[in-house]
Each structure stands twice: as structure tokens, then as C-alpha cells.
Scaffold this motif. Structure first.
Motif, short mmCIF file in Angstrom:
data_model
loop_
_atom_site.label_atom_id
_atom_site.label_comp_id
_atom_site.label_asym_id
_atom_site.label_seq_id
_atom_site.Cartn_x
_atom_site.Cartn_y
_atom_site.Cartn_z
N ILE A 45 -40.22 -33.19 12.90
CA ILE A 45 -40.10 -33.98 14.12
C ILE A 45 -38.62 -34.03 14.48
O ILE A 45 -37.81 -34.56 13.70
CB ILE A 45 -40.64 -35.40 13.93
N PHE A 46 -38.27 -33.48 15.64
CA PHE A 46 -36.88 -33.41 16.05
C PHE A 46 -36.54 -34.52 17.03
O PHE A 46 -37.37 -34.93 17.85
CB PHE A 46 -36.58 -32.07 16.74
N GLY A 47 -35.30 -35.01 16.96
CA GLY A 47 -34.77 -35.87 17.99
C GLY A 47 -34.42 -35.05 19.22
O GLY A 47 -34.57 -33.82 19.24
N THR A 48 -33.93 -35.71 20.24
CA THR A 48 -33.67 -35.06 21.52
C THR A 48 -32.34 -34.31 21.55
O THR A 48 -32.06 -33.61 22.51
CB THR A 48 -33.68 -36.08 22.66
N GLY A 49 -31.53 -34.48 20.51
CA GLY A 49 -30.25 -33.77 20.45
C GLY A 49 -29.13 -34.58 21.08
O GLY A 49 -29.34 -35.34 22.04
N THR A 50 -27.94 -34.44 20.52
CA THR A 50 -26.73 -35.10 21.02
C THR A 50 -25.64 -34.06 21.19
O THR A 50 -25.29 -33.38 20.21
CB THR A 50 -26.25 -36.20 20.06
N ARG A 51 -25.15 -33.94 22.40
CA ARG A 51 -24.09 -32.96 22.66
C ARG A 51 -22.74 -33.55 22.28
O ARG A 51 -22.40 -34.67 22.69
CB ARG A 51 -24.09 -32.53 24.12
N LEU A 52 -21.97 -32.82 21.50
CA LEU A 52 -20.61 -33.22 21.12
C LEU A 52 -19.62 -32.28 21.79
O LEU A 52 -19.75 -31.06 21.69
CB LEU A 52 -20.44 -33.14 19.60
N GLN A 53 -18.65 -32.87 22.45
CA GLN A 53 -17.58 -32.10 23.08
C GLN A 53 -16.26 -32.57 22.48
O GLN A 53 -15.95 -33.77 22.54
CB GLN A 53 -17.58 -32.29 24.59
N VAL A 54 -15.52 -31.64 21.89
CA VAL A 54 -14.23 -31.97 21.28
C VAL A 54 -13.15 -31.25 22.06
O VAL A 54 -13.21 -30.03 22.24
CB VAL A 54 -14.18 -31.55 19.80
N PHE A 55 -12.15 -32.02 22.51
CA PHE A 55 -11.05 -31.46 23.29
C PHE A 55 -9.77 -31.44 22.46
O PHE A 55 -9.52 -32.36 21.69
CB PHE A 55 -10.86 -32.26 24.57
N PRO A 56 -8.94 -30.39 22.67
CA PRO A 56 -7.68 -30.30 21.91
C PRO A 56 -6.70 -31.37 22.35
O PRO A 56 -6.80 -31.94 23.42
CB PRO A 56 -7.17 -28.90 22.25
#
Lengths: 111, 114
Positions: free
Chosen positions: A100-111
Motif C-alpha cells: 500500500i503506497f502513500g501519495t508521494g512527497t516531492r522534495l526540491q533541494v536548491f543550492p
């Protein structure tokens, strides 16, 4: 029934910041818990897992601890890098054959 | 070790055409899963097999979709006729027995129906 709830994204961080992505679950008994990561243009890859309460899964600087009392499996990393930018999925596995998967979380990392 | 292999990686075709997606699971895995991923609906489980036998196809959207697994090393997902709303990334995954086992995903097929 069994379910997984993840925090909504996107999560936006500067490089070297501390990361937490929350994941809670609903299930009877003792499921196994997983974190998957999906980089752009690729399939999901297993990042880490834990199979019983108080277990800590770890990989590539990421950690998550199976907390039975709070039904949680939060993903953490002490210092994120730009290359960690991806979508992270929490998942639950039990006696049934499928995850059973969650909906996902997008991670954005900036320099 | 070879991972899950999917083909083609990209498919562009016109509405009404038949589309066939292919998957080779990891050798020795006895479970195979087909997923669809879109921005609107996220990751959806379409169907899964155990020892080549379909176990649950409740996620298959409609009769236009069909899946087969003629042997332990090959599976297909077919859409006939295709429609623009079928455009998505389709993933195949395989695992050993049991919900406690991690699934291993292929790189997916990006399908565009014009």
C-alpha cells in the motif's frame, strides 16, 4: 483497511538543511514499512525498510524509525543535497501480497 | 544482476490503436505487478500475478485493458483500443512471496496517445 498517509509536498529546502517527511499508517498487527524514492524519469527504488517496531531503517544518509505507538515511519536526513531532489513514497506491506503506497512527497533541494 | 526490464521505454501512437507493453521480471521472483502513474491520480495498482496467475485485477480501469503472463519471465499489458486518457507512465514491478518483501520496479513505459 490498511492505509498510508504522507505529508503533501512539495518540500523545498536549501542544500545542507535537515529533512523530515512525515508518514503515518493504519493497519492491524505488525506490517512492514518501506520508503521508496523516484528520481525523474525512473521507476521507484527501495530506499530503506523496517520490519518490526523500533527498527530503524537507514540508507544513503536517510533514516526512518518504525514507531508502533504513534503508527509512524517518518523519513529524515541530516543534510540534504541537490541530488536528493526526487519524489519519496512511504509504503506498507502486510499479509496480503501487495504494498500500500502513500501519495508521494516531492522534495526540491536548491543550492 | 539484471533488474526488471520494460519495453518500450517510450510509445507514441494514435487513438484507437492497439498498444502492448512488455515486462521481464527479476529471475526467481514469483510476484509481478503492473502500475500506472499520472499527475492527477498518482500511482495506481492495475493488476498483479502470483506464479503467472492473475490474483487481483480490480484496478484495471476497463475492458480495453488486459494483461497476461504466459511464463515466469514475461508479461504483457495490452490496451485495445487506446484513448488519450490512457496516456501515463506504466510500471512493472516484481517481488518474492509476501507483503513483507520489497518490490523492484522497472524504469517504466511512457505512453502518449494522440
Amino acid at each position: 483497511g490498511n492505509s498510508v498517509t504522507q505529508m503533501e509536498g512539495p518540500v523545498t529546502l536549501s542544500e545542507e538543511a535537515f529533512l523530515t517527511i512525515n508518514c503515518t499508517y493504519t493497519a492491524t498487527g505488525y506490517p512492514s514499512l518501506f520508503w521508496y524514492v523516484q528520481y525523474p524519469g525512473e521507476g521507484l527504488q527501495l530506499l530503506l525498510k523496517a520490519t518490526k517496531a523500533d527498527d530503524k531503517g537507514s540508507n544513503k544518509g536517510f533514516e526512518a524509525t518504525y514507531r508502533k505507538e504513534t503508527t509512524s515511519f517518518h523519513l529524515e536526513k541530516g543534510s540534504v543535497q541537490v541530488s536528493d531532489s526526487a519524489v519519496y513514497f512511504c509504503a506498507l506491506g502486510k499479509n496480503t501480497d501487495k504494498l500500500i503506497f502513500g501519495t508521494g512527497t516531492r522534495l526540491q533541494v536548491f543550492p | 544482476d539484471a533488474g526488471v526490464i520494460q519495453s518500450p521505454r517510450h510509445e507514441v501512437t494514435e487513438m484507437g490503436q492497439e498498444v502492448t507493453l512488455r515486462c521481464k521480471p527479476i529471475s526467481g521472483h514469483d510476484y509481478l505487478f503492473w502500475y500506472r502513474q499520472t499527475m492527477m491520480r498518482g500511482l495506481e495498482l492495475l493488476i498483479y500475478f502470483n506464479n503467472n496467475v492473475p490474483i487481483d485485477d480490480s484496478g484495471m480501469p476497463e475492458d480495453r485493458f488486459s494483461a497476461k503472463m504466459p511464463n515466469a519471465s514475461f508479461s504483457t499489458l495490452k490496451i485495445q483500443p487506446s484513448e488519450p486518457r490512457d496516456s501515463a507512465v506504466y510500471f512493472c514491478a516484481s517481488s518474492f512471496t509476501g507483503g513483507n518483501q520489497p518490490q523492484h520496479f522497472g524504469d517504466g513505459t511512457r505512453l502518449s496517445i494522440l
